[in-house]
Design an enzyme around this catalytic site. Structure first.
Site, PDB file in Angstrom:
ATOM      1  N   HIS A 111       0.749  -1.489  -0.133  1.00 21.24           N
ATOM      2  CA  HIS A 111       0.230   0.335   0.135  1.00 21.24           C
ATOM      3  C   HIS A 111       1.038   1.804   0.047  1.00 21.24           C
ATOM      4  O   HIS A 111       0.920   2.498  -1.187  1.00 21.24           O
ATOM      5  CB  HIS A 111      -0.923  -0.317   1.303  1.00 21.24           C
ATOM      6  CG  HIS A 111      -1.661   0.736   1.228  1.00 21.24           C
ATOM      7  ND1 HIS A 111      -2.894   1.641   0.317  1.00 21.24           N
ATOM      8  CD2 HIS A 111      -1.938   1.658   2.297  1.00 21.24           C
ATOM      9  CE1 HIS A 111      -3.654   2.724   0.756  1.00 21.24           C
ATOM     10  NE2 HIS A 111      -3.218   2.667   2.150  1.00 21.24           N
ATOM     11  N   HIS A 169     -10.207   0.162   7.902  1.00 15.63           N
ATOM     12  CA  HIS A 169     -11.187   0.915   7.410  1.00 15.63           C
ATOM     13  C   HIS A 169     -12.727   0.152   7.095  1.00 15.63           C
ATOM     14  O   HIS A 169     -12.199  -0.998   7.052  1.00 15.63           O
ATOM     15  CB  HIS A 169     -10.533   1.323   5.596  1.00 15.63           C
ATOM     16  CG  HIS A 169      -9.657   2.435   5.674  1.00 15.63           C
ATOM     17  ND1 HIS A 169     -11.175   3.408   5.322  1.00 15.63           N
ATOM     18  CD2 HIS A 169      -8.769   2.614   5.628  1.00 15.63           C
ATOM     19  CE1 HIS A 169      -9.576   4.768   5.000  1.00 15.63           C
ATOM     20  NE2 HIS A 169      -7.829   3.802   5.327  1.00 15.63           N
TER      21      HIS A 169
END
Length: 255
Positions: A111, A169
Site C-alpha cells: 500500500h 477502514h
C-alpha cells in the site's frame, strides 16, 4: 485484560483504542483525526500514553500534532521522516511494549513502502494492520508493487489462525461484493456478505475479523485456489499465484 474499541473517524476510518481494565492509560492506532480521540478519552476518563502508526498517509497521522501537544505520548511508527513526532522508529524484527504487552513489528510494504503492522500474541492474538489487509480485501498499491503486497499478505497469513484482524477502514461490504465475483462458488463469502450487511444496517462495525475467516473469504489470500484462479483468468494473467494476485488487484481497482 486488554480491550480494543473502534473510534470512527472521517467517512470510514477506524482509530483503534486500546486499554487495560486496571489502568487509566490508553493507546490509539493510526489517529488521522484528534477530535474523536480526545472525545473518547475524556468520556472514559483515560489518558493517552502511546500511539501506534502503521504508515504515513494523512488519514492515519493527521491527528498526531494535536495529540502530541496535549498528551505527550510515546509515538511508535515506521522509520519514515515524513511522519513527524515519532519517539520510536521501528522496522522488521523490532518489538515495542504498549500497555504492558509486547508488540512485534512486521514490515508489510505494498500500500505504501513504509507500511508496518503490529502483532501481539495472547488469547486471542491481535493484529493492527492498517491498510494492508482488510476484511475481504487488501489495500490499493499506491507505492509498492503487486509482488510486495502479495508477500506482505503471506506474512500476515502465516500468523496464528485465531488472530483478530483490526484493519483501519470499514470496507467490508465493498470488498465482499468483489469477493463474490472473484470466488462465486464460495458459500463462506455469501454468508459473510449477508452478515456484514446486517451489521451495517444496524451501524455496527464489521471488524475485527479473524485470520482463519479471512483465509476462507478473502480472494487476495486465496490466489492459489483453483476457482479463484479460473475466475481471475478472465481478467488477466494467472500463470502463477503472484500473477493471479496482480490480476485480482487490477480487477478490483476498476470494480
Amino acid at each position: 485484560m486488554l480491550s480494543v474499541t473502534p473510534i470512527p473517524a472521517f467517512s470510514d476510518n477506524y482509530i483503534w483504542l486500546l486499554r487495560q481494565d486496571t489502568s487509566p492509560e490508553a493507546c490509539v492506532v493510526d489517529p488521522g483525526d484528534a477530535a474523536p480521540v480526545i472525545q473518547a478519552l475524556e468520556q472514559e476518563g483515560l489518558s493517552l500514553g502511546s500511539i501506534l502508526v502503521t504508515h504515513h498517509h494523512h488519514d492515519h497521522t493527521g491527528g498526531l500534532p494535536e495529540l502530541i501537544e496535549r498528551y505527550s505520548p510515546e509515538v511508535i511508527g515506521p522509520d519514515n521522516p515524513a511522519i513527524a513526532g515519532l519517539t520510536q522508529r521501528v522496522g522488521q524484527g523490532d518489538t515495542c511494549r504498549v500497555l504492558g504487552r509486547r508488540f512485534d513489528v512486521l514490515e508489510v510494504p505494498g500500500h505504501t513502502l513504509d507500511h508496518i503492522a503490529f502483532f501481539t500474541a495472547g488469547i486471542p492474538p491481535l493484529l493492527f494492520c492498517g491498510d494492508t489487509l482488510f476484511s475481504g480485501g487488501c489495500g490499493r498499491l499506491f507505492e509498492g508493487s503487486p509482488e510486495q503486497m502479495h508477500r506482505s499478505l503471506q506474512t500476515l497469513a502465516a500468523l496464528p489462525d485465531d488472530t483478530l484482524v483490526f484493519a483501519a477502514h470499514e470496507y467490508t461490504l465493498a470488498n465482499l461484493r468483489f469477493a463474490q465475483s472473484a470466488d462465486p462458488h464460495n458459500r463462506d463469502v455469501a454468508d459473510a456478505l449477508a452478515e456484514a450487511r446486517r451489521a451495517r444496517e444496524h451501524d455496527r462495525p464489521t471488524l475485527p475479523s479473524q485470520l482463519a475467516r479471512e483465509k476462507r473469504i478473502n480472494p487476495f489470500l486465496r490466489c492459489a485456489d483453483p476457482d479463484v484462479r479460473a475466475t481471475a483468468s478472465q481478467h488477466g494473467n494467472t500463470e502463477t499465484v503472484q500473477s493471479t494476485f496482480a490480476t485480482l488487484r487490477a480487477w478490483k481497482d476498476g470494480f
